[in-house]
Scaffold this motif. Structure first.
Motif, PDB file in Angstrom:
ATOM      1  N   THR A 148      -2.139  -0.623   1.694  1.00 49.21           N
ATOM      2  CA  THR A 148      -2.206  -2.064   1.926  1.00 49.21           C
ATOM      3  C   THR A 148      -3.007  -2.329   3.200  1.00 49.21           C
ATOM      4  O   THR A 148      -2.732  -1.739   4.251  1.00 49.21           O
ATOM      5  CB  THR A 148      -0.788  -2.660   2.067  1.00 49.21           C
ATOM      6  OG1 THR A 148      -0.063  -2.400   0.864  1.00 49.21           O
ATOM      7  CG2 THR A 148      -0.834  -4.149   2.336  1.00 49.21           C
ATOM      8  N   PRO A 164       4.761 -10.832   1.623  1.00 45.52           N
ATOM      9  CA  PRO A 164       5.004 -10.256   0.304  1.00 45.52           C
ATOM     10  C   PRO A 164       6.369  -9.573   0.297  1.00 45.52           C
ATOM     11  O   PRO A 164       6.993  -9.393   1.350  1.00 45.52           O
ATOM     12  CB  PRO A 164       3.881  -9.222   0.164  1.00 45.52           C
ATOM     13  CG  PRO A 164       3.585  -8.805   1.572  1.00 45.52           C
ATOM     14  CD  PRO A 164       3.812 -10.044   2.397  1.00 45.52           C
ATOM     15  N   ASP A 165       6.793  -9.166  -0.852  1.00 43.87           N
ATOM     16  CA  ASP A 165       8.011  -8.370  -0.967  1.00 43.87           C
ATOM     17  C   ASP A 165       7.759  -7.059  -0.212  1.00 43.87           C
ATOM     18  O   ASP A 165       6.683  -6.453  -0.368  1.00 43.87           O
ATOM     19  CB  ASP A 165       8.300  -8.087  -2.442  1.00 43.87           C
ATOM     20  CG  ASP A 165       9.601  -7.363  -2.643  1.00 43.87           C
ATOM     21  OD1 ASP A 165       9.770  -6.256  -2.083  1.00 43.87           O
ATOM     22  OD2 ASP A 165      10.463  -7.901  -3.364  1.00 43.87           O
ATOM     23  N   ASP A 207       6.172  -4.189  -1.918  1.00 47.11           N
ATOM     24  CA  ASP A 207       4.752  -4.276  -2.267  1.00 47.11           C
ATOM     25  C   ASP A 207       3.837  -3.831  -1.126  1.00 47.11           C
ATOM     26  O   ASP A 207       2.624  -3.786  -1.294  1.00 47.11           O
ATOM     27  CB  ASP A 207       4.389  -5.711  -2.669  1.00 47.11           C
ATOM     28  CG  ASP A 207       5.053  -6.127  -3.968  1.00 47.11           C
ATOM     29  OD1 ASP A 207       5.391  -5.244  -4.782  1.00 47.11           O
ATOM     30  OD2 ASP A 207       5.241  -7.341  -4.166  1.00 47.11           O
TER      31      ASP A 207
END
Length: 127
Positions: A53, A44-45, A48
């Motif tokens: 997470t 992912p970026d 993000d």
């Protein structure tokens, strides 16, 4: 991963010289960069990747990815951060629910634990 293999727009990572203990935001950015390195085109970026997470549910890291991340952490932070030892000390349900923020806390704690060094008062931990 070589510089030519980095995702478009990604800068090569250069390990810092941690003479002082970095704060959680710096470590979060460093770990996000290492995760991007491990996951390559599937990453992912980095923006993000947040403390909440999850490695399994959100990033879909498999055991081989965790092994690669362990190696990246070793290269980045040296012997002061031992990811394998950290994971070995967790219960299986804790490993399954491992968040980036929990790893950030562990790294900051390890970097703070230099000779006669203890975390300072008011240290904020990710939830």
């Amino acid at each position: 991963m070589t510089t030519s293999e980095l995702p478009p727009g990604a800068a090569p990572l250069t390990p810092p010289d941690h003479k002082s203990v970095p704060d959680e935001k710096i470590v979060l950015a460093e770990i996000a960069g290492l995760i991007v390195t491990v996951l390559g085109e599937y990453a992912p970026d980095p923006a993000d990747i947040r403390p909440d997470t999850l490695f399994g549910d959100d990033l879909e890291l498999e055991s081989i990815d965790l092994v690669m991340l362990s190696g990246q952490l070793q290269e980045w932070y040296g012997d002061r951060v031992n990811f394998a030892e950290f994971v070995a000390g967790l219960e299986i349900d804790e490993v399954i629910a491992l968040s980036v923020g929990r790893l950030v806390d562990h790294v900051v704690e390890c970097l703070s634990a230099g000779p006669a060094s203890t975390p300072g008062p008011g240290a904020v931990r990710w939830s």
